[in-house]
Scaffold this active site. Structure first.
Site, PDB file in Angstrom:
ATOM      1  N   HIS A   1       4.475 -20.843  49.282  1.00 55.83           N
ATOM      2  CA  HIS A   1       3.590 -19.805  49.145  1.00 55.83           C
ATOM      3  C   HIS A   1       2.998 -19.545  50.898  1.00 55.83           C
ATOM      4  O   HIS A   1       1.545 -19.637  50.849  1.00 55.83           O
ATOM      5  CB  HIS A   1       2.761 -19.805  48.393  1.00 55.83           C
ATOM      6  CG  HIS A   1       1.751 -19.005  47.853  1.00 55.83           C
ATOM      7  ND1 HIS A   1       2.152 -17.876  48.604  1.00 55.83           N
ATOM      8  CD2 HIS A   1       0.979 -17.778  46.597  1.00 55.83           C
ATOM      9  CE1 HIS A   1       1.620 -16.484  47.981  1.00 55.83           C
ATOM     10  NE2 HIS A   1       1.226 -16.712  47.358  1.00 55.83           N
TER      11      HIS A   1
ATOM     12  N   ARG B   1      -2.079  -9.977  43.114  1.00 55.02           N
ATOM     13  CA  ARG B   1      -2.943  -9.670  44.408  1.00 55.02           C
ATOM     14  C   ARG B   1      -1.743 -10.115  45.429  1.00 55.02           C
ATOM     15  O   ARG B   1      -2.102  -9.605  46.941  1.00 55.02           O
ATOM     16  CB  ARG B   1      -3.763 -10.546  44.635  1.00 55.02           C
ATOM     17  CG  ARG B   1      -3.878 -12.555  45.071  1.00 55.02           C
ATOM     18  CD  ARG B   1      -4.938 -13.227  44.144  1.00 55.02           C
ATOM     19  NE  ARG B   1      -4.123 -12.909  43.043  1.00 55.02           N
ATOM     20  CZ  ARG B   1      -5.403 -12.484  42.022  1.00 55.02           C
ATOM     21  NH1 ARG B   1      -6.242 -12.378  41.814  1.00 55.02           N
ATOM     22  NH2 ARG B   1      -4.806 -13.186  40.074  1.00 55.02           N
ATOM     23  N   THR B   2      -0.563 -11.119  45.706  1.00 58.13           N
ATOM     24  CA  THR B   2      -0.313 -11.008  46.549  1.00 58.13           C
ATOM     25  C   THR B   2       0.656  -9.501  46.994  1.00 58.13           C
ATOM     26  O   THR B   2       1.071  -9.575  47.924  1.00 58.13           O
ATOM     27  CB  THR B   2       0.886 -12.056  46.287  1.00 58.13           C
ATOM     28  OG1 THR B   2       0.268 -13.671  46.471  1.00 58.13           O
ATOM     29  CG2 THR B   2       2.217 -12.265  47.564  1.00 58.13           C
TER      30      THR B   2
ATOM     31  N   LYS C   1      21.179  -6.553  37.332  1.00 59.69           N
ATOM     32  CA  LYS C   1      23.205  -6.920  36.524  1.00 59.69           C
ATOM     33  C   LYS C   1      23.530  -8.152  37.739  1.00 59.69           C
ATOM     34  O   LYS C   1      25.248  -7.374  37.617  1.00 59.69           O
ATOM     35  CB  LYS C   1      23.386  -5.498  37.905  1.00 59.69           C
ATOM     36  CG  LYS C   1      22.113  -4.176  37.053  1.00 59.69           C
ATOM     37  CD  LYS C   1      23.277  -2.892  37.900  1.00 59.69           C
ATOM     38  CE  LYS C   1      22.157  -1.970  37.035  1.00 59.69           C
ATOM     39  NZ  LYS C   1      22.571  -0.585  38.116  1.00 59.69           N
TER      40      LYS C   1
ATOM     41  N   ARG D   1       9.613 -12.127  47.071  1.00 54.60           N
ATOM     42  CA  ARG D   1       8.438 -13.319  45.944  1.00 54.60           C
ATOM     43  C   ARG D   1       9.753 -14.006  44.599  1.00 54.60           C
ATOM     44  O   ARG D   1      10.171 -13.138  44.682  1.00 54.60           O
ATOM     45  CB  ARG D   1       7.307 -13.472  45.466  1.00 54.60           C
ATOM     46  CG  ARG D   1       7.573 -14.453  44.312  1.00 54.60           C
ATOM     47  CD  ARG D   1       5.930 -13.573  43.616  1.00 54.60           C
ATOM     48  NE  ARG D   1       4.903 -14.219  44.882  1.00 54.60           N
ATOM     49  CZ  ARG D   1       3.982 -14.750  44.129  1.00 54.60           C
ATOM     50  NH1 ARG D   1       3.162 -14.070  42.564  1.00 54.60           N
ATOM     51  NH2 ARG D   1       2.374 -15.050  44.934  1.00 54.60           N
TER      52      ARG D   1
HETATM   53  C1  NCD Z   1      -1.199 -18.460  43.489  1.00 54.50           C
HETATM   54  C2  NCD Z   1       0.502 -18.314  43.550  1.00 54.50           C
HETATM   55  O1  NCD Z   1       1.397 -17.278  43.160  1.00 54.50           O
HETATM   56  O2  NCD Z   1       0.723 -18.710  43.400  1.00 54.50           O
HETATM   57  N1  NCD Z   1      -1.915 -17.225  43.394  1.00 54.50           N
HETATM   58  C3  NCD Z   1      -1.964 -16.052  44.505  1.00 54.50           C
HETATM   59  O3  NCD Z   1      -0.821 -15.775  44.985  1.00 54.50           O
HETATM   60  N2  NCD Z   1      -2.483 -15.815  45.198  1.00 54.50           N
HETATM   61  C4  NCD Z   1      -1.658 -19.356  42.241  1.00 54.50           C
HETATM   62  C5  NCD Z   1      -1.914 -19.414  41.647  1.00 54.50           C
HETATM   63  O4  NCD Z   1      -0.613 -18.393  41.032  1.00 54.50           O
HETATM   64  O5  NCD Z   1      -2.221 -20.008  40.476  1.00 54.50           O
END
Ligand code: NCD
Length: 299
Positions: free
Chosen positions: A125, A47-48, A76, A97
């Protein structure tokens, strides 16, 4: 972009913009024409990453990037600093990320374009927190004065750490941390709360505190951050929010969850009007649209 980069007033402007985008999407459909977002994801995400891509696409911009460290030059041996210098030549803004805490911050220091932290290890996050805050603000009308229960993996859950950091800035917040002993909130957060004189409690049983909560933030046990499978298996189903537990809650309590859910909320709760987690996912797109516009100076 990290949780404390925006003041409370700036956050308020961002949320007002996100609400306007929700009401009036057509007015923003070309706001990012000709702009490019790079999504650099060194760790899995559904989702992110997709909500960033959806956000930029809905603004009329384009998206480039990778969803797997193995398909990038990291495989690499390239450093994030070098990677971002190069990506600065290709894109106008980047969402990153990374499994290493602080990696997006290091990248931002070497970057000519804004770098948004889309999750760094078990650390923070911030854009999930923006999503959480927008959901609460839109559904409740304000962000102050809540008793919030955070339940589950409070040790490794980066969304929890970011959300606590943000909510301490709103008056009369009270935290109730609900976790097994092994998954308690990290000490540095407890120290910060004590220093700021913010009321908090730590409990193990969800049922005991349920009637007092205005907001319940459920989280998944973070399997990928465990050192051994045995501990994960023992703790993964420690909490299961079901209809019976929901009967103990206030009539207007909201249930939030960053998703993905595993077993910690049974699907029968999805029908309860207090279940806000799928709306939260929708707000995640609006808030990321508002964030992109703001960081590109187009708001
Ligand atoms: C979260 C994450 O990636 O930390 N998910 C997200 O971004 N919606 C929560 C999770 O993975 O549990």
């Amino acid at each position: 972009m990290n949780p404390l980069d925006f003041s409370v007033e700036e956050l308020d402007r961002l949320f007002t913009l996100a609400n306007d985008i929700e009401k009036n999407p057509a007015a923003y459909a070309h706001a990012c024409d000709g702009k490019i977002l790079a999504t650099c994801f060194y760790e899995p995400s559904t989702r992110t990453r997709l909500s960033f891509e959806s956000a930029m696409t809905r603004l009329g911009g384009r998206v480039i990037g990778f969803a797997d460290a193995n398909s990038s030059s990291a495989a690499k041996g390239e450093s994030v600093s070098d990677t971002i210098r190069v990506i600065s030549c290709y894109a106008d803004i980047c969402a990153m990320r990374h499994p290493k805490e602080g990696a997006p911050m290091v990248a931002s220091e070497k970057s000519r374009i804004p770098v948004i932290n889309a999750g760094d290890g078990g650390h923070y996050h911030p854009t999930q927190t923006l999503t959480d805050l927008l959901t609460i603000r839109t559904m409740k009308g304000h962000l102050d004065g809540f008793t919030i229960g955070l339940c589950g993996d409070l040790k490794f859950g980066r969304t929890v750490h970011s959300l606590i950091n943000a909510l301490v800035r709103y008056p009369n917040t009270r935290f109730i941390f609900i976790s097994p002993e092994e998954l308690r909130v990290p000490d540095y957060i407890i120290e910060m709360l004590k220093e700021k004189n913010i009321p908090f409690e730590e409990v193990i049983r969800l049922e005991d505190v349920m009637p007092r909560l205005d907001l319940l933030y459920m989280t998944r046990v973070q399997k990928e951050r465990f050192f051994n499978e045995e501990d994960y298996v023992r703790l993964k189903d420690f909490y299961v929010l079901d209809v019976a537990k929901m009967t103990l809650a206030k009539e207007d309590m909201l249930v939030l969850h960053p998703l993905p859910r595993v077993n910690e909320i049974s699907v029968e709760v999805d029908e309860d009007p207090r279940a806000a987690y799928f709306r939260q996912a929708q707000y995640g797109v609006y808030v990321r649209m508002a964030l992109i516009l703001t960081l590109l100076g187009l708001a």
